[in-house]
Design a protein around this motif. Sequence first.
Motif, PDB file in Angstrom:
ATOM      1  N   LEU A  17       0.835  -1.191   0.000  1.00 14.29           N
ATOM      2  CA  LEU A  17       0.000   0.000   0.000  1.00 14.29           C
ATOM      3  C   LEU A  17       0.877   1.251   0.000  1.00 14.29           C
ATOM      4  O   LEU A  17       1.824   1.353   0.756  1.00 14.29           O
ATOM      5  CB  LEU A  17      -0.913   0.014   1.223  1.00 14.29           C
ATOM      6  N   GLY A  18       0.577   2.188  -0.865  1.00 14.33           N
ATOM      7  CA  GLY A  18       1.271   3.461  -0.868  1.00 14.33           C
ATOM      8  C   GLY A  18       0.590   4.437   0.068  1.00 14.33           C
ATOM      9  O   GLY A  18      -0.455   4.158   0.651  1.00 14.33           O
ATOM     10  N   GLY A  19       1.191   5.609   0.211  1.00 11.45           N
ATOM     11  CA  GLY A  19       0.604   6.627   1.075  1.00 11.45           C
ATOM     12  C   GLY A  19       1.243   7.969   0.807  1.00 11.45           C
ATOM     13  O   GLY A  19       1.998   8.142  -0.158  1.00 11.45           O
ATOM     14  N   TYR A  20       0.939   8.926   1.658  1.00 12.22           N
ATOM     15  CA  TYR A  20       1.536  10.249   1.536  1.00 12.22           C
ATOM     16  C   TYR A  20       1.851  10.784   2.920  1.00 12.22           C
ATOM     17  O   TYR A  20       0.981  10.863   3.793  1.00 12.22           O
ATOM     18  CB  TYR A  20       0.592  11.220   0.826  1.00 12.22           C
ATOM     19  N   GLU A  21       3.126  11.125   3.109  1.00 12.94           N
ATOM     20  CA  GLU A  21       3.556  11.719   4.367  1.00 12.94           C
ATOM     21  C   GLU A  21       4.894  12.402   4.136  1.00 12.94           C
ATOM     22  O   GLU A  21       5.854  11.793   3.660  1.00 12.94           O
ATOM     23  CB  GLU A  21       3.714  10.647   5.447  1.00 12.94           C
ATOM     24  N   ASP A  22       4.949  13.701   4.439  1.00  9.49           N
ATOM     25  CA  ASP A  22       6.224  14.407   4.450  1.00  9.49           C
ATOM     26  C   ASP A  22       6.871  14.234   5.819  1.00  9.49           C
ATOM     27  O   ASP A  22       6.244  13.769   6.769  1.00  9.49           O
ATOM     28  CB  ASP A  22       6.013  15.901   4.178  1.00  9.49           C
ATOM     29  N   GLY A  23       8.155  14.621   5.911  1.00 10.62           N
ATOM     30  CA  GLY A  23       8.834  14.558   7.196  1.00 10.62           C
ATOM     31  C   GLY A  23      10.103  13.739   7.111  1.00 10.62           C
ATOM     32  O   GLY A  23      10.686  13.563   6.031  1.00 10.62           O
ATOM     33  N   PRO A  24      10.571  13.219   8.239  1.00  5.81           N
ATOM     34  CA  PRO A  24      11.796  12.417   8.241  1.00  5.81           C
ATOM     35  C   PRO A  24      11.703  11.266   7.241  1.00  5.81           C
ATOM     36  O   PRO A  24      10.653  10.630   7.108  1.00  5.81           O
ATOM     37  CB  PRO A  24      11.873  11.899   9.686  1.00  5.81           C
ATOM     38  N   ALA A  25      12.799  11.011   6.548  1.00 10.96           N
ATOM     39  CA  ALA A  25      12.792  10.038   5.457  1.00 10.96           C
ATOM     40  C   ALA A  25      12.287   8.672   5.892  1.00 10.96           C
ATOM     41  O   ALA A  25      11.571   7.998   5.141  1.00 10.96           O
ATOM     42  CB  ALA A  25      14.204   9.915   4.882  1.00 10.96           C
ATOM     43  N   GLU A  26      12.632   8.273   7.111  1.00 13.28           N
ATOM     44  CA  GLU A  26      12.268   6.922   7.548  1.00 13.28           C
ATOM     45  C   GLU A  26      10.769   6.758   7.796  1.00 13.28           C
ATOM     46  O   GLU A  26      10.260   5.632   7.852  1.00 13.28           O
ATOM     47  CB  GLU A  26      13.043   6.532   8.799  1.00 13.28           C
ATOM     48  N   SER A  27      10.032   7.864   7.920  1.00 10.82           N
ATOM     49  CA  SER A  27       8.586   7.768   8.114  1.00 10.82           C
ATOM     50  C   SER A  27       7.792   8.352   6.951  1.00 10.82           C
ATOM     51  O   SER A  27       6.563   8.313   6.953  1.00 10.82           O
ATOM     52  CB  SER A  27       8.172   8.478   9.417  1.00 10.82           C
ATOM     53  N   ALA A  28       8.487   8.899   5.955  1.00  8.47           N
ATOM     54  CA  ALA A  28       7.805   9.461   4.792  1.00  8.47           C
ATOM     55  C   ALA A  28       7.129   8.354   3.991  1.00  8.47           C
ATOM     56  O   ALA A  28       7.538   7.193   4.040  1.00  8.47           O
ATOM     57  CB  ALA A  28       8.794  10.214   3.915  1.00  8.47           C
ATOM     58  N   GLN A  29       6.098   8.737   3.245  1.00  6.29           N
ATOM     59  CA  GLN A  29       5.380   7.761   2.427  1.00  6.29           C
ATOM     60  C   GLN A  29       5.237   8.282   1.000  1.00  6.29           C
ATOM     61  O   GLN A  29       5.079   9.481   0.762  1.00  6.29           O
ATOM     62  CB  GLN A  29       3.997   7.468   3.016  1.00  6.29           C
ATOM     63  N   PHE A  30       5.271   7.338   0.058  1.00  7.38           N
ATOM     64  CA  PHE A  30       5.139   7.627  -1.361  1.00  7.38           C
ATOM     65  C   PHE A  30       4.094   6.699  -1.970  1.00  7.38           C
ATOM     66  O   PHE A  30       3.683   5.714  -1.361  1.00  7.38           O
ATOM     67  CB  PHE A  30       6.475   7.406  -2.087  1.00  7.38           C
ATOM     68  N   SER A  31       3.706   7.022  -3.208  1.00  4.05           N
ATOM     69  CA  SER A  31       2.789   6.160  -3.942  1.00  4.05           C
ATOM     70  C   SER A  31       3.310   5.999  -5.370  1.00  4.05           C
ATOM     71  O   SER A  31       3.220   6.910  -6.180  1.00  4.05           O
ATOM     72  CB  SER A  31       1.375   6.761  -3.962  1.00  4.05           C
ATOM     73  N   PHE A  32       3.885   4.849  -5.633  1.00  2.43           N
ATOM     74  CA  PHE A  32       4.442   4.518  -6.942  1.00  2.43           C
ATOM     75  C   PHE A  32       5.386   5.604  -7.464  1.00  2.43           C
ATOM     76  O   PHE A  32       5.173   6.165  -8.541  1.00  2.43           O
ATOM     77  CB  PHE A  32       3.328   4.235  -7.958  1.00  2.43           C
TER      78      PHE A  32
END
Length: 416
Positions: free
Chosen positions: A314-329
């Motif tokens: 599952l993708g997502g969206y979250e800015d912030g620290p790289a280890e908790s950031a989320q992307f979608s494809f």
Amino acid sequence: MKIKKVLVTVFLSLSVFITVFIVIRNNYYRDDNLNSVIEADSIFITEGAANTQETIINTEAVSLSNNPLPEDELQTFFGSGELGNEDGRALDTQFALPSGLCFDNDGYLIVFDTFNSGVKRISNLESQTILGLNVVTDEFGFAAPAYLDGPRLDALFGRPYDGVYSANGDLFIVDSVNHAIRLLRDGHVYTFVGGTQGSTDGKYGSAKFDFPSVIAIDKDGNLYVADTMNHTIRKVDPDGNVTTIAGRPGTSGHTDGEGRSARFNEPSGIAVDDNGVIYVADTGNHLIRKIENGRVTTIAGVFEPIPDDEDYALGGYEDGPAESAQFSFPQGLYFTNDVLFIADTGNHMIRALTPSGNVITVAGNGEPGDADGPPDEAMLNKPTGVAHSNGKLYIADSLNNKIKVISVDTGNEVFR
């Protein structure tokens, strides 16, 4: 063959994808003299400048007026938005799902116009098709995939997805459907490596690829290819030797590790920095990875378990620290001034990974659409490629059939 969904994010629908990518190519040709030509005219590249170092773009090529772009405004640079193949002035030009971007050695912007099976150059405020002039259309109105080496004006392509220039002016083109890396040199198109579906390492035409998508070049002239459907990263040296440097052919996953023990899921973005570190958009895993000294590590994004009966996490969206950031494809990457720009295709956004380890949003409000304006209000639709020069970031806004541009200052504290 099981059709994977991630590549469909670039295209209009699964049915179109199946029709134009999984095809019986009635007009399938190739140049059997390739190896003798290449052997007789060896490629020696001593210095590269691709999607890694800053390119000084020709200002005549890109200035739409004498006025600078408004600060922090996303604008349409080229493209009417209408699906087609017309060259012309900025807002009269037509594209068909453009994917990759790069600059030539004169600083002009090059657009890989994927579903026109061609390549356009933007110069003197006009677009010009430089490859893929000789095409016929299929029942959907797209250029039909074909394969023909030869003089530039006669050469035929399948789906040219991305490309890069060497320091001596050679253009390497990822011809995805034809499983090949093509070469434009001195007005003639050759098949440099590949041309047959598979995963075999080797030299020139003995090597095989499986729907490769994007390419980068290092300062020594080595090419790096995201071999998408093989789930691997391949290296092509200047003598045409292809080796698999990370991932295992035919085996998807998300494991970090040394070289071929690491796993990817349809990688579709790649960039190389000045130190030879390779950055990979691990598209199907929604991760950003790097390969340094042969080891693959995850540097941004969160992996979520793959749901039952699905091919992707599952993708997502979250800015912030790289280890908790989320992307979608995520797909296209461009590295400059220690900043990694990311086409976050599934989120309809452009993101950036800063040297301090934060992920920020550069443009796009997360909804698919076509709207210029302030970055948090602007709308993109499946952006796939990015390229940066002279403080401006150029974006292949694929499903809008446009090239967008936004001013960015990588020296600004927000990018540090």
